[in-house]
Design a protein around this motif. Structure first.
Motif, PDB file in Angstrom:
ATOM      1  N   ARG A   1       0.748  -1.212  -0.042  1.00  0.00           N
ATOM      2  CA  ARG A   1       0.013  -0.170  -0.021  1.00  0.00           C
ATOM      3  C   ARG A   1       0.834   1.169  -0.033  1.00  0.00           C
ATOM      4  O   ARG A   1       1.992   1.114   0.367  1.00  0.00           O
ATOM      5  CB  ARG A   1      -0.729  -0.093   1.257  1.00  0.00           C
ATOM      6  CG  ARG A   1      -1.967  -1.183   1.230  1.00  0.00           C
ATOM      7  CD  ARG A   1      -2.921  -1.173   2.412  1.00  0.00           C
ATOM      8  NE  ARG A   1      -3.834  -0.057   1.993  1.00  0.00           N
ATOM      9  CZ  ARG A   1      -5.097  -0.291   1.321  1.00  0.00           C
ATOM     10  NH1 ARG A   1      -5.114  -1.194   0.556  1.00  0.00           N
ATOM     11  NH2 ARG A   1      -5.861   0.898   1.101  1.00  0.00           N
TER      12      ARG A   1
ATOM     13  N   SER B   1      -1.733  -0.895   8.001  1.00  0.00           N
ATOM     14  CA  SER B   1      -0.720  -1.607   7.579  1.00  0.00           C
ATOM     15  C   SER B   1       0.598  -0.862   8.493  1.00  0.00           C
ATOM     16  O   SER B   1       0.490   0.263   8.547  1.00  0.00           O
ATOM     17  CB  SER B   1      -0.402  -1.448   5.858  1.00  0.00           C
ATOM     18  OG  SER B   1      -1.642  -2.070   5.324  1.00  0.00           O
TER      19      SER B   1
ATOM     20  N   ASP C   1      -5.508   1.452   6.638  1.00  0.00           N
ATOM     21  CA  ASP C   1      -5.658   1.079   5.466  1.00  0.00           C
ATOM     22  C   ASP C   1      -6.466   2.170   4.659  1.00  0.00           C
ATOM     23  O   ASP C   1      -6.309   2.609   3.412  1.00  0.00           O
ATOM     24  CB  ASP C   1      -6.108  -0.272   4.829  1.00  0.00           C
ATOM     25  CG  ASP C   1      -5.162  -1.300   5.455  1.00  0.00           C
ATOM     26  OD1 ASP C   1      -3.740  -0.733   5.390  1.00  0.00           O
ATOM     27  OD2 ASP C   1      -5.493  -2.257   5.617  1.00  0.00           O
TER      28      ASP C   1
END
Length: 78
Positions: A6, A31, A46
């Motif tokens: 990400r 994350s 996230d």
């Protein structure tokens, strides 16, 4: 900034601009592994990051056109 899965994609107009960043509000969780140049290891929700493929698409569009993609979701940072 990315953790390879990400990415946090931010756009600042100038030094004093708080900026805006890409989001995926429909996801849950967080994350880690976002390592800064000073070694600090950050964790982000996230929803405040996007998958790496989407991040690359957003950045490519910004570099190519100078503007945020119309279909990308983002929030203004205050």
């Amino acid at each position: 900034m990315t953790n390879a899965e990400r990415a946090m994609v931010m756009l600042l107009e100038d030094e004093s601009d708080p900026g805006k960043h890409a989001v995926t509000p429909e996801v849950e969780g967080s994350s880690d592994g976002f390592v800064l140049s000073n070694g600090q290891d950050d964790e982000y929700p996230d929803e405040d990051t996007v998958p790496i493929g989407e991040a690359l698409r957003i950045v490519e569009h910004i570099v190519g056109t100078g503007s945020w993609p119309a279909d990308a979701r983002w929030v203004v940072d205050c």
